[in-house]
Design a protein around this motif. Structure first.
Motif, PDB file in Angstrom:
ATOM      1  N   GLN A  45       0.571  -0.794  -0.176  1.00 15.42           N
ATOM      2  CA  GLN A  45       0.148  -0.904   0.241  1.00 15.42           C
ATOM      3  C   GLN A  45       1.154   1.453   0.306  1.00 15.42           C
ATOM      4  OE1 GLN A  45      -3.114  -0.760   2.981  1.00 15.42           O
ATOM      5  NE2 GLN A  45      -3.671  -2.456   1.592  1.00 15.42           N
ATOM      6  N   PRO A  55      -9.101   3.442 -12.339  1.00 11.66           N
ATOM      7  CA  PRO A  55      -9.338   2.567 -10.923  1.00 11.66           C
ATOM      8  C   PRO A  55      -9.909   1.318 -10.869  1.00 11.66           C
ATOM      9  CG  PRO A  55     -10.501   4.094 -12.817  1.00 11.66           C
ATOM     10  CD  PRO A  55      -9.635   4.323 -13.169  1.00 11.66           C
ATOM     11  N   LEU A  56     -10.347   1.005  -9.949  1.00 15.84           N
ATOM     12  CA  LEU A  56     -10.688  -0.722  -9.947  1.00 15.84           C
ATOM     13  C   LEU A  56      -9.492  -1.228 -10.105  1.00 15.84           C
ATOM     14  CD1 LEU A  56     -14.023  -0.418 -12.049  1.00 15.84           C
ATOM     15  CD2 LEU A  56     -13.914  -0.618  -9.760  1.00 15.84           C
ATOM     16  N   HIS A 115      -5.817   2.850  -7.489  1.00 17.60           N
ATOM     17  CA  HIS A 115      -6.683   3.531  -7.872  1.00 17.60           C
ATOM     18  C   HIS A 115      -6.054   4.992  -7.858  1.00 17.60           C
ATOM     19  CE1 HIS A 115     -10.286   6.522  -8.925  1.00 17.60           C
ATOM     20  NE2 HIS A 115      -9.482   6.610  -9.516  1.00 17.60           N
ATOM     21  N   THR A 148      -2.121  -6.889  -2.226  1.00 20.22           N
ATOM     22  CA  THR A 148      -3.619  -7.979  -2.803  1.00 20.22           C
ATOM     23  C   THR A 148      -4.853  -7.537  -2.499  1.00 20.22           C
ATOM     24  OG1 THR A 148      -3.556  -8.234  -0.402  1.00 20.22           O
ATOM     25  CG2 THR A 148      -2.396  -9.887  -1.873  1.00 20.22           C
ATOM     26  N   VAL A 149      -4.506  -5.696  -2.641  1.00 18.70           N
ATOM     27  CA  VAL A 149      -5.641  -5.192  -2.551  1.00 18.70           C
ATOM     28  C   VAL A 149      -5.790  -4.623  -3.473  1.00 18.70           C
ATOM     29  CG1 VAL A 149      -5.846  -4.831  -0.377  1.00 18.70           C
ATOM     30  CG2 VAL A 149      -4.689  -3.189  -1.379  1.00 18.70           C
ATOM     31  N   GLN A 150      -6.352  -3.708  -4.140  1.00 14.87           N
ATOM     32  CA  GLN A 150      -6.906  -2.700  -5.305  1.00 14.87           C
ATOM     33  C   GLN A 150      -6.173  -1.220  -4.764  1.00 14.87           C
ATOM     34  OE1 GLN A 150     -11.474  -2.687  -4.625  1.00 14.87           O
ATOM     35  NE2 GLN A 150     -11.324  -3.030  -6.852  1.00 14.87           N
ATOM     36  N   ASN A 209      -6.817   6.599  -5.084  1.00 11.45           N
ATOM     37  CA  ASN A 209      -7.968   7.665  -4.596  1.00 11.45           C
ATOM     38  C   ASN A 209      -8.359   7.008  -3.257  1.00 11.45           C
ATOM     39  OD1 ASN A 209      -9.783   9.413  -4.504  1.00 11.45           O
ATOM     40  ND2 ASN A 209     -10.592   8.763  -5.859  1.00 11.45           N
ATOM     41  N   ILE A 210      -7.784   5.287  -3.105  1.00 14.20           N
ATOM     42  CA  ILE A 210      -8.274   4.340  -2.405  1.00 14.20           C
ATOM     43  C   ILE A 210      -7.635   4.787  -0.606  1.00 14.20           C
ATOM     44  CG2 ILE A 210      -8.887   2.134  -1.198  1.00 14.20           C
ATOM     45  CD1 ILE A 210      -9.137   1.779  -3.738  1.00 14.20           C
ATOM     46  N   ASP A 234      -7.056  -3.777 -10.085  1.00 14.01           N
ATOM     47  CA  ASP A 234      -7.021  -4.959  -9.136  1.00 14.01           C
ATOM     48  C   ASP A 234      -5.662  -5.152  -9.074  1.00 14.01           C
ATOM     49  OD1 ASP A 234      -9.678  -5.611  -7.496  1.00 14.01           O
ATOM     50  OD2 ASP A 234     -10.330  -5.858 -10.165  1.00 14.01           O
ATOM     51  N   ARG A 235      -5.252  -6.544  -7.916  1.00 12.93           N
ATOM     52  CA  ARG A 235      -4.341  -6.823  -7.300  1.00 12.93           C
ATOM     53  C   ARG A 235      -3.465  -7.991  -9.414  1.00 12.93           C
ATOM     54  NH1 ARG A 235      -6.268 -11.985  -3.942  1.00 12.93           N
ATOM     55  NH2 ARG A 235      -8.411 -11.971  -5.249  1.00 12.93           N
TER      56      ARG A 235
END
Ligand SMILES: [Cu+2]
Lengths: 221, 306
Positions: A71, A110-111, A97, A93-95, A133-134, A113-114
């Motif tokens: 992250q 956006p969106l 953006h 392992t997380v999305q 953005n997350i 994915d891993r």
């Protein structure tokens, strides 16, 4: 004697050519006023004598990689030449953006994915700030440069350039926490200087957003 | 406000909720197609007048230890809408008053709409929480539901604010513990340094709340008319239960009224994943028959995101 003349001519031309295209180097040592080395500073030299810049190679492969890992973006600062592509693998392992609202390159993915890897081309020179953005604390910078002569300072604060022609240059030194980039004119002699050129900089406080967990709720009625 | 009707068996409901949570956790993991993030919090909380008593003779102060663990599934649904599904299990124990011991668990679904890109974009979040409570004092076993709407905005790297409104209700085994309220709060977050956060807020809650008193003070005092006929007649008809919660011969009862709270929290970040939280909270409650009480709460927590 006559037979020697073409060889002599060739020798003279070669020497002249070496003189004309003498390759030299430049090293910067970036530190704070307290003497602490400054990493992630971008040193770039832009020729001032009107000589054409070497053509950028056709972008067949990404020039750099900025990973989304743990992250965070890794690395924090990436210098590239104008027109170069950068790949952005999501190793988490997380999305995520990815986005930029910086003028030289506005985009968002956006969106994200891993396991995905997107490639983005940076067509215009300038500094592009990347966010997520997350995860509001995620931050990275892409420094897009017209010149091929650039380097990023190491954790020891050293940034070295080699194999560039002697002559006059505009030197730029940029860092995310530098209030104003340092710009000056320098002349590189055919023989590189014995010692690195020292730059003492004042860094602004780190204004990155907090990542640590927020305090929990109260007693709860 | 009319509180929810008490149901016969709060613990049965709590067990049903646990089954629901267990089965939905698997479904959520699949739907959210990612491993959850885990976080935990350990808290020591000192509450002055934890008994919520009006008369100084009934004030009881005590410390509680609390452990809380959360599994959080996050999913970006559209470029501007994020979903969060959390499952939290909280255990609380009080060495001095063991009837305060309780376990709470349940899911919370949050949908967050971000109006733009980046940390300064305002956000609107809607959250729904379901909480099962299993307590040493079985009278308060049951299920709670909570719905809230929060608007938040960061103005600069050092300042952010939020306002929210919520409704919460709890249906317990005994109606003295079945409560419901509306609440509104506003909070201000100051980050003078990336490693230091100062948060302060105010809130007002209106609805029903469970308070307590020693049986002697309640029966021979308030019910007998020591606080006037209005209080006596109101206390005669409100739901109450003999709970012996702070000592033998202790009564818990449900009032209609409001609670005003003010709090601040100083939270240094120890690492990128761990923070401390030092919190002070002041509550002042007043019932519709003008009985009132105050509470001071001091707590220290350690929060860790794995
Ligand atoms: Cu992210």
């Amino acid at each position: 004697m006559l037979r020697l003349r073409p060889a002599l001519l060739l020798f003279t031309l070669a020497c002249g050519g070496l003189q004309l295209f003498a390759q030299t180097g430049f090293e910067a040592l970036v530190r704070t006023a307290e003497g602490k080395p400054v990493a992630d500073a971008i040193l770039s030299l832009t020729p001032l004598d009107g000589q054409a810049l070497p053509a950028a190679p056709a972008p067949t492969a990404p020039a750099a990689r900025i990973s989304q890992i743990g992250q965070e973006y890794e690395p924090l600062v990436t210098p590239i030449r104008t027109g170069s592509p950068i790949e952005f693998p999501n190793l988490d392992t997380v999305q995520h953006h990815i986005y930029s609202v910086s003028k030289p390159k506005r985009f968002e993915i956006p969106l994200y994915d891993r396991g995905r890897t997107e490639i983005v081309v940076f067509e215009n020179p300038g500094v592009v700030t990347l966010g997520c953005n997350i995860h509001d604390w995620m931050l990275a910078y892409v420094v897009v440069l017209d010149t091929p002569w650039f380097a990023k300072s190491s954790t020891e604060g050293r940034a070295a350039l080699a194999n560039l022609p002697a002559g006059r240059y505009r030197l730029d030194l940029w860092h995310p926490r530098l209030a104003k980039p340092i710009t000056r004119e320098i002349t590189l002699a055919a023989a590189p200087a014995a010692a690195p050129e020292e730059f003492t900089v004042t860094l602004r406080p780190d204004r990155r957003l907090r990542r640590a967990p927020a305090p929990g709720a109260g007693s709860g009625y | 406000m009319k509180p929810p009707r008490a149901l016969p068996s709060g613990s049965l409901l709590a067990a049903a909720l646990l089954a629901l949570v267990a089965s939905s956790a698997g479904a959520a993991a699949e739907a959210f197609a990612a491993a959850p993030d885990y976080s935990a919090r350990a808290t020591y909380r000192w509450t002055e007048n934890i008994s919520r008593a009006s008369g100084p003779g009934d004030f009881r102060d005590t410390g509680e230890y609390e452990l809380s663990a959360t599994a959080s599934f996050k999913r970006q649904l559209t470029p501007r809408v994020f979903a969060n599904l959390d499952f939290t299990l909280t255990g609380t124990t009080s060495p001095e008053y063991e009837l305060l011991d309780r376990i709470e668990f349940g899911p919370r679904l949050t949908l967050k709409r971000k109006f733009g890109l980046g940390p300064y974009a305002p956000t609107l979040s809607a959250a729904a929480t379901l909480t099962g409570r299993y307590a040493a004092l079985h009278a308060q076993d049951g299920i709670g539901a909570r719905g809230s709407l929060t608007f938040a905005k960061r103005f600069d790297s050092w300042i952010a604010a939020s306002v929210s409104g919520e409704w919460a209700g709890h249906v317990a085994e005994r109606s003295a513990f079945s409560v419901a309220h509306w609440a509104a709060d506003a909070s201000l977050i100051l980050d003078p340094h990336p490693r230091l956060r100062f948060t302060t807020g105010v809130s007002r809650l209106e609805g029903t709340l469970t308070v307590s008193a020693s049986r002697n003070r309640f029966v021979n005092g308030a019910l007998a008319g020591a606080l006037g006929p209005k209080v006596a007649s109101y206390f005669a008809r409100i739901p109450k239960a003999d709970t012996n919660i702070f000592s033998p011969a202790w009564v818990s009862y449900r009032l209609e009224g409001y609670v005003d709270s003010w709090w601040f929290d100083l939270s240094p970040a120890l690492t990128e994943h761990t923070s401390l939280s030092l919190r002070y909270e002041r509550n002042h409650a007043e019932s519709i028959v003008q009985t009132e009480y105050s509470q001071d709460i001091l707590s220290v927590s350690i929060n860790h995101a794995f």
